[in-house]
Design a protein around this motif. Structure first.
Motif, PDB file in Angstrom:
ATOM      1  N   PRO A  13       0.691  -1.064   0.094  1.00 35.13           N
ATOM      2  CA  PRO A  13      -0.068  -0.103  -0.077  1.00 35.13           C
ATOM      3  C   PRO A  13       0.929   1.320   0.033  1.00 35.13           C
ATOM      4  CG  PRO A  13       0.061  -0.928   2.225  1.00 35.13           C
ATOM      5  CD  PRO A  13       0.814  -2.011   1.314  1.00 35.13           C
ATOM      6  N   PHE A  14       2.068   1.286   0.583  1.00 31.42           N
ATOM      7  CA  PHE A  14       2.913   2.320   0.637  1.00 31.42           C
ATOM      8  C   PHE A  14       3.394   2.567  -0.723  1.00 31.42           C
ATOM      9  CE2 PHE A  14       2.683   0.843   4.943  1.00 31.42           C
ATOM     10  CZ  PHE A  14       2.055   2.019   5.706  1.00 31.42           C
ATOM     11  N   THR A  15       3.786   1.502  -1.429  1.00 30.02           N
ATOM     12  CA  THR A  15       4.016   1.698  -2.842  1.00 30.02           C
ATOM     13  C   THR A  15       3.056   2.884  -3.472  1.00 30.02           C
ATOM     14  OG1 THR A  15       5.675  -0.199  -2.896  1.00 30.02           O
ATOM     15  CG2 THR A  15       4.731   0.626  -5.065  1.00 30.02           C
ATOM     16  N   TYR A  16       2.013   2.021  -3.528  1.00 30.89           N
ATOM     17  CA  TYR A  16       0.610   2.699  -4.033  1.00 30.89           C
ATOM     18  C   TYR A  16       0.651   4.243  -3.717  1.00 30.89           C
ATOM     19  CZ  TYR A  16      -4.063   4.186  -4.801  1.00 30.89           C
ATOM     20  OH  TYR A  16      -5.379   4.974  -4.952  1.00 30.89           O
ATOM     21  N   LEU A  17       0.523   4.516  -2.419  1.00 25.84           N
ATOM     22  CA  LEU A  17       0.486   6.015  -1.778  1.00 25.84           C
ATOM     23  C   LEU A  17       1.684   6.694  -2.382  1.00 25.84           C
ATOM     24  CD1 LEU A  17      -1.109   5.038   1.485  1.00 25.84           C
ATOM     25  CD2 LEU A  17      -2.300   6.007  -0.250  1.00 25.84           C
ATOM     26  N   ALA A  18       2.813   6.229  -2.755  1.00 22.18           N
ATOM     27  CA  ALA A  18       3.896   6.993  -3.305  1.00 22.18           C
ATOM     28  C   ALA A  18       3.429   7.897  -4.672  1.00 22.18           C
ATOM     29  CB  ALA A  18       5.104   6.217  -3.571  1.00 22.18           C
ATOM     30  N   GLY A  19       2.372   7.170  -5.156  1.00 24.17           N
ATOM     31  CA  GLY A  19       1.716   7.634  -6.520  1.00 24.17           C
ATOM     32  C   GLY A  19       2.784   7.700  -7.438  1.00 24.17           C
ATOM     33  N   LEU A  70      -2.565   8.647   5.349  1.00 24.50           N
ATOM     34  CA  LEU A  70      -1.792   8.901   4.191  1.00 24.50           C
ATOM     35  C   LEU A  70      -2.698   8.947   2.708  1.00 24.50           C
ATOM     36  CD1 LEU A  70       1.009   6.511   4.888  1.00 24.50           C
ATOM     37  CD2 LEU A  70       1.193   8.984   4.632  1.00 24.50           C
ATOM     38  N   SER A  71      -3.920   8.173   2.656  1.00 24.81           N
ATOM     39  CA  SER A  71      -4.681   8.293   1.665  1.00 24.81           C
ATOM     40  C   SER A  71      -5.448   9.590   1.538  1.00 24.81           C
ATOM     41  CB  SER A  71      -5.929   7.384   1.711  1.00 24.81           C
ATOM     42  OG  SER A  71      -6.741   7.400   0.949  1.00 24.81           O
ATOM     43  N   LEU A  76      -5.367  10.005  -2.911  1.00 20.95           N
ATOM     44  CA  LEU A  76      -5.227   8.674  -3.507  1.00 20.95           C
ATOM     45  C   LEU A  76      -6.419   7.794  -2.684  1.00 20.95           C
ATOM     46  CD1 LEU A  76      -1.537   8.117  -4.174  1.00 20.95           C
ATOM     47  CD2 LEU A  76      -3.346   8.618  -5.760  1.00 20.95           C
ATOM     48  N   PRO A  77      -7.650   7.228  -3.382  1.00 19.85           N
ATOM     49  CA  PRO A  77      -8.302   6.573  -2.602  1.00 19.85           C
ATOM     50  C   PRO A  77      -7.788   5.224  -2.193  1.00 19.85           C
ATOM     51  CG  PRO A  77      -8.942   6.685  -5.117  1.00 19.85           C
ATOM     52  CD  PRO A  77      -7.772   7.552  -4.947  1.00 19.85           C
ATOM     53  N   LEU A  78      -8.208   4.645  -1.242  1.00 19.49           N
ATOM     54  CA  LEU A  78      -7.756   3.427  -0.681  1.00 19.49           C
ATOM     55  C   LEU A  78      -8.592   2.771   0.172  1.00 19.49           C
ATOM     56  CD1 LEU A  78      -4.019   2.746   0.449  1.00 19.49           C
ATOM     57  CD2 LEU A  78      -5.772   2.306   2.163  1.00 19.49           C
ATOM     58  N   ASN A  79      -8.818   1.445  -0.119  1.00 19.38           N
ATOM     59  CA  ASN A  79      -9.510   0.447   0.621  1.00 19.38           C
ATOM     60  C   ASN A  79      -8.243  -0.126   1.614  1.00 19.38           C
ATOM     61  OD1 ASN A  79     -10.960  -1.624   2.058  1.00 19.38           O
ATOM     62  ND2 ASN A  79     -11.636  -2.455   0.222  1.00 19.38           N
ATOM     63  N   VAL A  80      -8.441   0.110   3.042  1.00 17.74           N
ATOM     64  CA  VAL A  80      -7.267  -0.390   3.886  1.00 17.74           C
ATOM     65  C   VAL A  80      -7.521  -2.081   3.874  1.00 17.74           C
ATOM     66  CG1 VAL A  80      -7.079   1.652   5.282  1.00 17.74           C
ATOM     67  CG2 VAL A  80      -8.688  -0.095   6.028  1.00 17.74           C
ATOM     68  N   LYS A 116      -2.714   0.521  -7.724  1.00 20.62           N
ATOM     69  CA  LYS A 116      -4.227   1.073  -7.474  1.00 20.62           C
ATOM     70  C   LYS A 116      -5.227  -0.022  -7.820  1.00 20.62           C
ATOM     71  CE  LYS A 116      -7.093   4.615  -9.442  1.00 20.62           C
ATOM     72  NZ  LYS A 116      -7.225   5.614 -10.614  1.00 20.62           N
ATOM     73  N   ALA A 117      -4.833  -0.922  -8.831  1.00 20.94           N
ATOM     74  CA  ALA A 117      -5.840  -2.077  -9.020  1.00 20.94           C
ATOM     75  C   ALA A 117      -6.159  -2.765  -7.820  1.00 20.94           C
ATOM     76  CB  ALA A 117      -5.306  -2.976 -10.090  1.00 20.94           C
ATOM     77  N   CYS A 118      -4.954  -3.109  -7.041  1.00 17.63           N
ATOM     78  CA  CYS A 118      -5.131  -3.701  -5.717  1.00 17.63           C
ATOM     79  C   CYS A 118      -5.737  -3.087  -4.541  1.00 17.63           C
ATOM     80  CB  CYS A 118      -3.698  -4.327  -5.278  1.00 17.63           C
ATOM     81  SG  CYS A 118      -3.437  -5.307  -3.670  1.00 17.63           S
ATOM     82  N   TRP A 119      -5.212  -1.886  -4.558  1.00 19.47           N
ATOM     83  CA  TRP A 119      -5.654  -0.988  -3.281  1.00 19.47           C
ATOM     84  C   TRP A 119      -6.811   0.214  -3.357  1.00 19.47           C
ATOM     85  CZ3 TRP A 119      -4.165  -2.410   1.425  1.00 19.47           C
ATOM     86  CH2 TRP A 119      -3.204  -3.256   1.508  1.00 19.47           C
TER      87      TRP A 119
END
Length: 199
Positions: A13-19, A70-71, A76-80, A116-119
């Motif tokens: 998720p932190f890779t995703y949130l790096a955008g 962080l989201s 960046l939208p995120l489902n925890v 993004k697909a994952c999170w």
């Protein structure tokens, strides 16, 4: 010209949130980037870390709060607790490795779309149809999902060994050609300052 080796996990998720901030920073400084997807759980095991599911309850609770914050900060939208996590990160990683080798598309877009697909999109990034769709959307040949399996598996394993050897222990992890190391998406500002000669 500066160079950055980018160690990351498609299921992080932190890779995703790096955008796409790494790419913005690299562009700003004329730096090149090599994408090095790896098995982050194996990396934890090799470097004294603990997989999220095995962490103390207080750490797990804090992690979820941190992800929510962080989201909100990044927009960046995120489902925890996404439907398809954990999932096998190898197929998506192999596809990224094959795409990087083949060239011709937008690798940054591919990496971000995988995470993004994952999170945020409730997609299983271990599925061939999902991977093919993302390859095509980023301008790559969808057949790379099949063509790059052997190369992908070999490089994926080597990325893990290289990460351990070079001192990486989590994801995302950024290492410059001068061996400056930055762990986490929250250290991208420091990477930017370093490349500016201010750190």
């Amino acid at each position: 010209m500066a160079h950055i080796d980018y160690f990351f996990a498609t299921v992080s998720p932190f890779t995703y949130l790096a955008g796409r901030r790494l790419e913005e920073i690299a562009s700003k400084h004329g730096a090149t980037v090599t994408y090095k997807p790896l098995d982050v759980v194996a990396l934890f095991g090799r470097t004294g870390g603990t997989a999220p599911k095995d962490r103390h309850e207080s750490r797990q609770t804090y992690r979820l709060q941190e992800l929510r914050r962080l989201s909100a900060k990044t927009g960046l939208p995120l489902n925890v607790k996404p439907a398809f996590w954990p999932t096998n990160p190898a197929p998506s990683s192999y596809a990224i490795i094959a795409a990087q080798s083949a060239g011709g598309g937008n690798l940054s877009k591919l990496v971000h779309s995988m995470t993004k697909a994952c999170w945020a999109e409730e997609k299983d990034i271990a599925r061939d149809d999902v991977i093919r769709e993302m390859l095509a959307d980023a301008g790559f040949d969808p057949a790379l999902a099949d063509k790059g399996l052997l190369q992908g598996a070999d490089t994926y394993a080597r990325n893990l060994e290289e990460a351990v050897m070079r001192g990486a222990f989590g994801a995302p992890f950024y290492i410059t050609d001068t061996d400056e190391r930055f762990w986490g998406q929250d250290r991208l500002e420091d990477l930017d300052l370093h490349l500016s000669g201010k750190l």
